[in-house]
Enzyme design. Structure first.
Site, mmCIF file in Angstrom:
data_model
loop_
_atom_site.group_PDB
_atom_site.id
_atom_site.type_symbol
_atom_site.label_atom_id
_atom_site.label_comp_id
_atom_site.label_asym_id
_atom_site.label_seq_id
_atom_site.Cartn_x
_atom_site.Cartn_y
_atom_site.Cartn_z
ATOM 1 C CE LYS A 10 -23.969 3.993 24.799
ATOM 2 N NZ LYS A 10 -22.756 4.726 25.069
ATOM 3 N NE ARG A 32 -24.379 13.750 22.185
ATOM 4 C CZ ARG A 32 -24.693 14.286 23.343
ATOM 5 N NH1 ARG A 32 -23.773 14.900 24.054
ATOM 6 N NH2 ARG A 32 -25.917 14.215 23.815
ATOM 7 C CB CYS A 57 -5.739 23.834 51.448
ATOM 8 S SG CYS A 57 -5.046 22.176 51.295
ATOM 9 C CB CYS A 62 -8.662 20.880 54.419
ATOM 10 S SG CYS A 62 -7.531 22.273 54.456
ATOM 11 C CG LEU A 100 -29.152 6.224 22.745
ATOM 12 C CD1 LEU A 100 -28.478 4.954 22.265
ATOM 13 C CD2 LEU A 100 -30.490 6.404 22.066
ATOM 14 C CE1 TYR A 141 -3.952 2.256 0.749
ATOM 15 C CE2 TYR A 141 -2.281 3.481 1.961
ATOM 16 C CZ TYR A 141 -3.534 3.413 1.382
ATOM 17 O OH TYR A 141 -4.361 4.505 1.418
ATOM 18 C CG ASP A 142 3.877 2.982 3.124
ATOM 19 O OD1 ASP A 142 2.775 3.443 3.483
ATOM 20 O OD2 ASP A 142 4.980 3.327 3.580
#
Ligand code: IVH
Length: 676
Positions: free
Chosen positions: A114, A135, A427, A422, A81, A34-35
């Site tokens: 999912k 999104r 802090c 605390c 969902l 491919y390369d």
């Protein structure tokens, strides 16, 4: 052959090999072959740049960086969902669906994996990829088109016609093997590793330099369509069509009939989960037939015709080496377990929460124990308990600290709480935790400001509170000279900070880290009060009147905004240019106090648009008919809601009658939609 024809031939060849590899998962040639083809095309294009077409496979390696991502309002919102965690919830879903369809016996569902990645919406105009958007908050995302062009499984041009404007939606994931390889490299270079493949994928999509996105070797799997004409009359056929068009569609999806086949598919999928090359966190269940989907419609939160089943938390055993006290952003002191590193759900875990000292004592967890660690989805890993049989030696039960491990202040505790705190607002551990929270994805989403960097900026005095983030730009020269911070990464960071200034108000409010105010709560508060000014001016009575805000959170809110230090902090940020985007108010109050229910098929308006129009005119929309409903707008195919409206005497309108109520002429589906 002349160079132009040869280039065209190579382009076609390479695209075919991409299709074989990413879509059919059955490559005919290996990477090096491919390369070689790829390099031949690069050579031709370099010799004669006019041969370099925008849809050339060479353009998948990324383009020069952009300075920011333009925002994109989704033509159709990207919904989420509802979740189901057990069989009972699935049974209830199936019952709701069958009831919603008039009490049918069995429904055909399409079950998909999912994918645990980042969702992406692709716009094709006349078959050509013209825009890709994340999104975002579901309504508005970011345009990341150059980045999407580097993702495997996304065609530049569809193979069969999909004329006009169409949106294809799906998930971008990073394969586990790539994740591990990239993390090994990062570790070797002393860089921070990716927490999990999902973060690596989502972060990859949001690189300003798409050449960096390309290096993450992300993959896309289509799972549906957004706005645009349908391709088929069911989910299963739609995905089959998308696959033919050149989109990667995972083959693990199936049509099943009824609940029992659904449960069977889920348990089969769970069994092969770890063998999959990418992470999934459950199964998405969709009513297969689009007419049935339409009949079921949507609630305000999402479709009634789909649900996502989340796999149970994964549990593993490991050794607990040490227990230490951690100071949270509100000063809460909690015990944390330092673990012998262990893989849980594809993620290396080195720390887990022990919640609080009471819980720790109840579970009787000691240093040196073999413990059960569990992790579910996004949630922080937790120690479930010790394996007592395996306890060796007798480490003492750890005791609750009385002074802050960080600043040595004496800890205080409210009578009603199990957690000591605390009290010192300055802090350093608290400040660090506040800043860490402020920059997270659900808050201001400032990428590149990781834990280590925050600590370094605190140590060097660049950070004193969250407002300091917006003063970093003044120290650009100092930053560039800091070890391991080049000019490019400093500028990326500063750009990210700049961009965050206009994050939507709910994210900003959540980022303030007020106790009891989660991301959903922040959204509800903004929905009611709308502006930062109104929130700042609100008192207990105003907060408690907001749905889902209880007395404890209402007083936390009131106290937080009354506190002079916090007021100063907010003023400071506003002065530094922070201007959260506020909710758009209604444009008129024509429908004020009225509730609309849309049912059946609308022919001129998309349902979401109809609901948006109602909101713009000050009214509300609902998914169910009651005595309080002002109007039901019914289209063809309307069923039970129409019957109910008639029996309750609620006025029923046709879509045209509804349109004539509007104060402006309406042109039909798609009008008012923003083009990319
Ligand atoms: S369908 C209206 N199918 O899960 C339905 N979503 O909570 C829209 N996801 O943000 C989603 N795999 O990013 C669908 N096979 C799948 C999915 C899937 C992963 C993600 C998606 C969405 C979230 C839904």
């Amino acid at each position: 052959m002349d160079p132009a024809s040869r280039a065209a031939e190579l382009r076609a060849d390479l695209e075919r090999h991409n299709y074989l590899y990413y879509v059919l998962d059955s490559p005919e040639i290996d990477d090096s072959a491919y390369d070689r083809l790829f390099q031949q095309l690069v050579a031709l294009e370099t010799a004669d740049p006019s041969l370099r077409t925008t849809d050339s496979p060479t353009q998948r390696v990324g383009a020069p960086p952009v300075s920011r991502f333009p925002s994109h309002r989704h033509r159709m919102p990207m919904l989420s969902l509802d979740n189901a965690f057990d069989e009972e919830a699935l049974r209830a879903f199936d019952e709701r669906v069958r009831r919603g369809l008039g009490g049918v016996d069995q429904v055909d569902y399409f079950l998909e994996l999912k994918f645990d990645g980042a969702s992406l919406s692709l716009t094709y105009i006349d078959d050509v990829l013209s825009m890709a958007a994340t999104r975002g908050d579901g309504a508005t995302g970011e345009q990341v088109t150059p980045n999407a062009r580097t993702v495997g499984g996304i065609p530049f041009r569809t193979q069969t016609a999909m004329l006009g404007e169409a949106e294809v939606r799906g998930e971008v994931v990073m394969f586990k093997a790539v994740f591990e390889e990239l993390n090994r490299d990062r570790l070797a270079r002393g860089e921070q590793v990716f927490a999990n493949p999902r973060n690596a994928a989502a972060g990859g999509l949001r690189q300003l330099d798409s050449r960096l996105t390309a290096k993450r070797r992300l993959r896309f799997f289509a799972y549906g369509l957004g706005a645009g004409p349908p391709l088929a009359s069911s989910q299963s056929e739609t995905l089959a069509r998308l696959r033919k068009m050149g989109f990667a569609v995972h083959e693990g999806a199936r049509v099943v009939r009824g609940l029992s086949e659904m449960l069977e598919f889920i348990s089969d999928t769970q069994a092969i989960r770890t063998a999959l090359p990418f992470q999934i966190d459950g199964v998405v269940i969709k009513v297969n037939d689009f007419d049935l989907q339409d009949a079921l419609g949507f609630t305000a939160r999402g479709p009634r015709w789909a649900i996502s089943y989340k796999f149970p938390a994964e549990q593993v055993f490991t050794r607990l080496n040490r227990i230490f006290a951690q100071v949270g952003r509100t000063g809460a002191i909690t015990p944390v377990a330092e673990l012998e590193p262990v893989q849980v759900g594809g993620v290396m875990v080195t720390r887990a929460t022990l919640h609080n000292y009471e819980d720790l004592a109840r579970k009787d967890v000691r240093e040196g124990d073999t413990v059960i660690v569990q992790r579910a989805g996004d949630v922080i890993p937790e120690v479930v308990g010790p394996v007592l049989d395996k306890r060796i030696g007798d480490h003492p039960a750890p005791s609750e600290p009385t002074i802050c491990p960080e600043c040595r202040s004496e800890l205080t505790r409210r009578a009603s709480e199990v957690v000591p705190r605390c009290p010192n607002k300055a802090c350093p551990a608290q400040v660090a935790a506040k800043i860490r929270h402020f920059v997270t994805r659900k808050a201001m989403d400032i990428e590149g400001l990781g834990e280590k960097l925050i600590d370094r900026f605190l140590e060097t005095g660049l950070f004193a509170d969250v407002a300091s983030i917006y003063r970093l730009r003044e120290h650009r020269d100092v930053l560039i000279k800091m070890e391991r911070l080049g000019e490019q990464s400093v500028d990326n960071l500063l750009d990210g900070i700049e961009e965050s200034k206009n994050r939507a108000l709910p994210h900003f409010l959540f980022g303030l880290g007020i106790r009891g105010v989660g991301d959903k709560g922040a959204q509800e508060i903004v929905q009611e009060l709308r502006t930062l000014e109104a929130i700042r001016a609100a008192d207990y009575a105003t907060f408690i009147a907001i749905p889902n805000v209880g007395p404890a959170t209402a007083s936390e809110l009131q106290e937080w905004f009354e506190e002079p230090d916090n007021q100063r902090l907010l003023d400071e940020m506003l002065k530094l240019g922070v201007a959260p985007t506020e909710a758009e108010g209604p444009v008129s109050d024509q429908f004020s106090g009225q509730t609309f229910v849309f049912t059946g098929k609308l022919e001129k308006l998309a349902r979401e648009d109809a609901e948006e129009i109602v909101a713009k005119l000050g009214g509300k929309s609902s998914g169910s008919v009651s005595k309080l409903t002002s109007f039901v707008v019914a289209g063809p195919g309307a069923g039970s809601k129409l019957t109910k409206a008639e029996s309750l005497g609620v006025p029923v309108l046709t879509e045209d009658e509804f349109l004539t109520k509007l104060p402006f002429p309406f042109q039909g589906k798609g009008a008012g939609g923003e083009s990319p």
